[in-house]
Motif scaffolding. Structure first.
Motif, PDB file in Angstrom:
ATOM      1  N   SER A   1       0.873  -1.179   0.000  1.00 47.65           N
ATOM      2  CA  SER A   1       0.000   0.000   0.000  1.00 47.65           C
ATOM      3  C   SER A   1       0.907   1.225   0.000  1.00 47.65           C
ATOM      4  O   SER A   1       2.118   1.131   0.226  1.00 47.65           O
ATOM      5  CB  SER A   1      -0.882   0.002   1.249  1.00 47.65           C
ATOM      6  N   ALA A   2       0.355   2.402  -0.226  1.00 46.20           N
ATOM      7  CA  ALA A   2       1.149   3.631  -0.220  1.00 46.20           C
ATOM      8  C   ALA A   2       1.834   3.818   1.134  1.00 46.20           C
ATOM      9  O   ALA A   2       3.011   4.186   1.202  1.00 46.20           O
ATOM     10  CB  ALA A   2       0.264   4.831  -0.552  1.00 46.20           C
ATOM     11  N   ARG A   3       1.117   3.550   2.206  1.00 44.02           N
ATOM     12  CA  ARG A   3       1.675   3.706   3.559  1.00 44.02           C
ATOM     13  C   ARG A   3       2.837   2.739   3.780  1.00 44.02           C
ATOM     14  O   ARG A   3       3.887   3.118   4.294  1.00 44.02           O
ATOM     15  CB  ARG A   3       0.577   3.469   4.590  1.00 44.02           C
ATOM     16  N   ILE A   4       2.665   1.491   3.374  1.00 43.45           N
ATOM     17  CA  ILE A   4       3.721   0.494   3.563  1.00 43.45           C
ATOM     18  C   ILE A   4       4.886   0.785   2.622  1.00 43.45           C
ATOM     19  O   ILE A   4       6.047   0.598   2.992  1.00 43.45           O
ATOM     20  CB  ILE A   4       3.169  -0.932   3.371  1.00 43.45           C
ATOM     21  N   HIS A   5       4.599   1.276   1.443  1.00 42.20           N
ATOM     22  CA  HIS A   5       5.665   1.642   0.507  1.00 42.20           C
ATOM     23  C   HIS A   5       6.556   2.734   1.124  1.00 42.20           C
ATOM     24  O   HIS A   5       7.790   2.649   1.062  1.00 42.20           O
ATOM     25  CB  HIS A   5       5.077   2.114  -0.821  1.00 42.20           C
ATOM     26  N   ARG A   6       5.952   3.739   1.748  1.00 39.39           N
ATOM     27  CA  ARG A   6       6.726   4.795   2.412  1.00 39.39           C
ATOM     28  C   ARG A   6       7.571   4.214   3.544  1.00 39.39           C
ATOM     29  O   ARG A   6       8.732   4.589   3.728  1.00 39.39           O
ATOM     30  CB  ARG A   6       5.808   5.891   2.951  1.00 39.39           C
ATOM     31  N   LEU A   7       7.002   3.279   4.298  1.00 40.70           N
ATOM     32  CA  LEU A   7       7.734   2.625   5.378  1.00 40.70           C
ATOM     33  C   LEU A   7       8.941   1.868   4.829  1.00 40.70           C
ATOM     34  O   LEU A   7      10.039   1.948   5.379  1.00 40.70           O
ATOM     35  CB  LEU A   7       6.804   1.680   6.142  1.00 40.70           C
ATOM     36  N   LEU A   8       8.741   1.140   3.748  1.00 40.69           N
ATOM     37  CA  LEU A   8       9.849   0.385   3.146  1.00 40.69           C
ATOM     38  C   LEU A   8      10.931   1.323   2.622  1.00 40.69           C
ATOM     39  O   LEU A   8      12.130   1.025   2.743  1.00 40.69           O
ATOM     40  CB  LEU A   8       9.322  -0.529   2.043  1.00 40.69           C
ATOM     41  N   LEU A   9      10.531   2.456   2.071  1.00 39.29           N
ATOM     42  CA  LEU A   9      11.509   3.447   1.611  1.00 39.29           C
ATOM     43  C   LEU A   9      12.302   4.019   2.787  1.00 39.29           C
ATOM     44  O   LEU A   9      13.533   4.129   2.735  1.00 39.29           O
ATOM     45  CB  LEU A   9      10.817   4.583   0.854  1.00 39.29           C
ATOM     46  N   ARG A  10      11.611   4.379   3.851  1.00 37.82           N
ATOM     47  CA  ARG A  10      12.258   4.989   5.031  1.00 37.82           C
ATOM     48  C   ARG A  10      13.215   4.039   5.728  1.00 37.82           C
ATOM     49  O   ARG A  10      14.216   4.467   6.297  1.00 37.82           O
ATOM     50  CB  ARG A  10      11.215   5.467   6.024  1.00 37.82           C
TER      51      ARG A  10
END
Length: 88
Positions: A69-78
């Motif tokens: 999801s967009a939220r999890i994608h941001r988490l994986l990037l961070r």
């Protein structure tokens, strides 16, 4: 093989998720898609389970694809895990 995960991935749900991943990998498939589009939250234990799944897939020559999801994608990037996990 496709696995759809919903809700939260945390200390409470990771044992269940590990069991689901284990079942999905027996017998060994040629590919696995993990759909995280409906996941609202993932803590470090959840990230650890995803890394463990990736490691098993690499070891067993299983093509893995993670659809965050967009939220999890941001988490994986961070966390830098976007470089390790095959996300799309």
């Amino acid at each position: 093989m496709s696995i759809t995960v919903t809700g939260e991935i945390d200390l409470v749900t990771t044992e269940f998720l590990k069991g689901e991943f284990s079942q999905a990998l027996d017998p060994t498939p040629t590919s696995v898609v993990v759909d995280l589009n409906a996941v609202d939250f993932c803590d470090t234990t959840g990230l650890s389970v995803l890394v463990g799944l990736n490691n098993r897939c690499v070891a067993d020559h299983i093509a893995l694809r993670v659809l965050p999801s967009a939220r999890i994608h941001r988490l994986l990037l961070r966390t830098g895990l976007s470089n390790l996990l095959p996300i799309r």
